[in-house]
Design a protein around this motif. Structure first.
Motif, short mmCIF file in Angstrom:
data_model
loop_
_atom_site.label_atom_id
_atom_site.label_comp_id
_atom_site.label_asym_id
_atom_site.label_seq_id
_atom_site.Cartn_x
_atom_site.Cartn_y
_atom_site.Cartn_z
N GLU A 1 81.88 143.23 109.56
CA GLU A 1 82.69 144.08 110.79
C GLU A 1 82.18 145.37 111.36
O GLU A 1 81.63 145.76 112.61
N LYS A 2 80.72 145.46 110.63
CA LYS A 2 79.55 146.49 110.92
C LYS A 2 78.54 146.12 111.52
O LYS A 2 78.04 147.11 112.40
N LEU A 3 78.47 144.53 111.57
CA LEU A 3 77.13 144.50 112.42
C LEU A 3 77.33 143.94 113.45
O LEU A 3 79.17 143.96 114.33
N TYR A 4 76.66 144.39 114.47
CA TYR A 4 77.10 143.51 116.07
C TYR A 4 77.08 142.51 116.96
O TYR A 4 76.27 141.39 116.20
N ALA A 5 78.11 142.52 117.31
CA ALA A 5 79.14 141.35 117.81
C ALA A 5 77.83 139.90 118.53
O ALA A 5 78.07 138.79 118.63
N THR A 6 77.11 141.11 119.31
CA THR A 6 76.62 140.03 120.58
C THR A 6 75.07 139.99 119.36
O THR A 6 73.62 139.25 120.01
N ASP A 7 74.61 140.58 118.46
CA ASP A 7 73.12 140.22 118.02
C ASP A 7 73.16 138.54 117.81
O ASP A 7 74.36 138.26 117.14
N LYS A 8 71.90 137.28 117.85
CA LYS A 8 71.70 136.30 117.56
C LYS A 8 71.42 136.78 115.98
O LYS A 8 70.86 137.76 114.94
N THR A 9 71.99 135.42 115.42
CA THR A 9 71.99 135.06 113.98
C THR A 9 71.31 135.55 112.94
O THR A 9 70.93 135.86 111.92
N GLN A 10 69.92 135.04 113.28
CA GLN A 10 68.84 135.64 113.27
C GLN A 10 68.21 136.61 113.08
O GLN A 10 68.11 137.50 112.16
N HIS A 11 68.45 137.50 114.17
CA HIS A 11 68.88 138.67 114.06
C HIS A 11 69.37 139.08 112.95
O HIS A 11 68.61 139.97 112.85
N VAL A 12 70.29 139.12 112.32
CA VAL A 12 71.20 139.03 111.89
C VAL A 12 70.67 139.73 110.32
O VAL A 12 71.13 140.16 109.22
N VAL A 13 69.96 137.91 110.04
CA VAL A 13 69.75 137.76 108.68
C VAL A 13 68.15 138.76 108.79
O VAL A 13 68.13 139.11 107.46
N ILE A 14 67.38 138.76 109.43
CA ILE A 14 66.13 139.52 109.15
C ILE A 14 66.07 140.70 109.42
O ILE A 14 65.54 141.73 108.61
N SER A 15 67.21 141.55 109.71
CA SER A 15 67.92 143.00 109.51
C SER A 15 67.56 143.50 108.22
O SER A 15 67.92 144.41 107.89
N GLY A 16 67.67 142.42 107.34
CA GLY A 16 67.91 142.09 105.90
C GLY A 16 66.91 143.27 105.32
O GLY A 16 66.93 143.59 104.44
N LYS A 17 66.21 142.96 106.25
CA LYS A 17 64.77 143.16 105.23
C LYS A 17 64.54 145.10 105.58
O LYS A 17 64.00 145.31 104.77
N PHE A 18 64.83 145.20 106.76
CA PHE A 18 64.81 146.51 107.08
C PHE A 18 65.24 147.23 106.18
O PHE A 18 66.04 149.14 106.93
N ALA A 19 67.40 146.48 106.03
CA ALA A 19 68.85 147.36 105.50
C ALA A 19 69.24 148.32 106.27
O ALA A 19 69.54 149.50 106.59
N THR A 20 69.28 147.48 107.51
CA THR A 20 69.82 148.08 109.53
C THR A 20 71.19 147.35 109.90
O THR A 20 71.12 146.14 109.93
#
Length: 262
Positions: free
Chosen positions: A89-108
């Motif tokens: 529920e903390k992630l942004y609903a409109t983000d693309k899935t690959q960007h959700v995954v990649i954001s893990g590299k930056f812990a954001t």
């Protein structure tokens, strides 16, 4: 001995509440563990301890051969992936899935840095392992809860963790979504350089064969721990649940029913 996690005589008190009592637990390199306990057993408290968010009232903790009190816990946490449904529920609903995954590299939460080509390559590889490449370029909000859990696991892997904690990942999933997610977790353990997995649950049937060891936690105390095949039996679990139960093993998965119930 090379321990990934070493907990010695750890207790934790909050006010008058004793939430953990004399916990001893060692996880060796190459082992994957299940952590089984009912609601309120202290599972989340123990996870917070491992991540250094709670400090033990008594006892000692070492993670990845770093003893607490002698290591920067902020840096240590970068080596620990903690996947919880509360993150969905903390992630942004409109983000693309690959960007959700990649954001893990930056812990954001959200992606603010321009990803390199290698980041996209690794994101696709992790999504392939978890069976969710078909979600590529979809809005995160269009994914089911089970699909979101797979994305969160892929997201955690982007940071190259040495420990991956899966905190009740099947919570709220229907039977078919649960089995698809468990299949993906099984496939993950077959990959080279897989991190040490800690699978947290209160459902015995979710404990896959890849989890060679199981720790039973009850009311903040370790009730039993050891090889899963030796822990998951009717006598042990009847005592653990404080109710007569029968354990049946089907396809090397453990199913519990109340004794005398059909």
């Amino acid at each position: 001995m090379n321990y990934v996690i070493e907990i010695e005589g750890v207790s934790w008190r909050r006010g008058e509440l004793q939430l953990l009592r004399d916990v001893n637990w060692q996880v060796r390199q190459g082992e994957h563990w299940a952590l089984l306990g009912l609601n309120g057993s202290g599972k989340t408290t123990l996870l917070n301890m491992i991540n250094g968010y709670y400090w033990p009232t008594t006892g000692k903790i070492s993670v990845l051969n770093h003893r607490f009190g002698e290591v920067d816990l902020r840096e240590l946490r970068q080596s620990i992936g903690w996947v919880s449904s509360s993150l969905q529920e903390k992630l942004y609903a409109t983000d693309k899935t690959q960007h959700v995954v990649i954001s893990g590299k930056f812990a954001t939460i959200g992606l603010y840095d321009k990803p390199a080509e290698e980041d996209y390559f690794r994101a696709r590889a992790f999504m392939r392992t978890l069976g969710c490449t078909h979600l590529w370029d979809r809005d995160y909000r269009t994914c089911s809860q089970g699909e979101k859990q797979k994305l969160l696991i892929a997201r955690a892997l982007m940071a190259d963790p040495q420990i991956l904690i899966l905190d009740e990942p099947c919570n709220g999933l229907d039977l078919f979504s649960r089995e698809r997610l468990l299949d993906s977790i099984h496939d993950l353990t077959l990959q080279p350089n897989t991190p040490t997995l800690i699978y947290v649950t209160h459902h015995t049937e979710e404990i896959l064969t890849v989890f060679s060891h199981t720790l039973l936690l009850r009311r903040g105390e370790v009730f039993r721990q050891g090889d899963t095949v030796q822990v998951m039996n009717s006598a042990t679990l009847s005592s653990f649940f404080e109710a007569p139960v029968t354990v049946e093993c089907h396809d090397r998965r453990y199913y519990v029913r109340l004794s005398g119930k059909e």
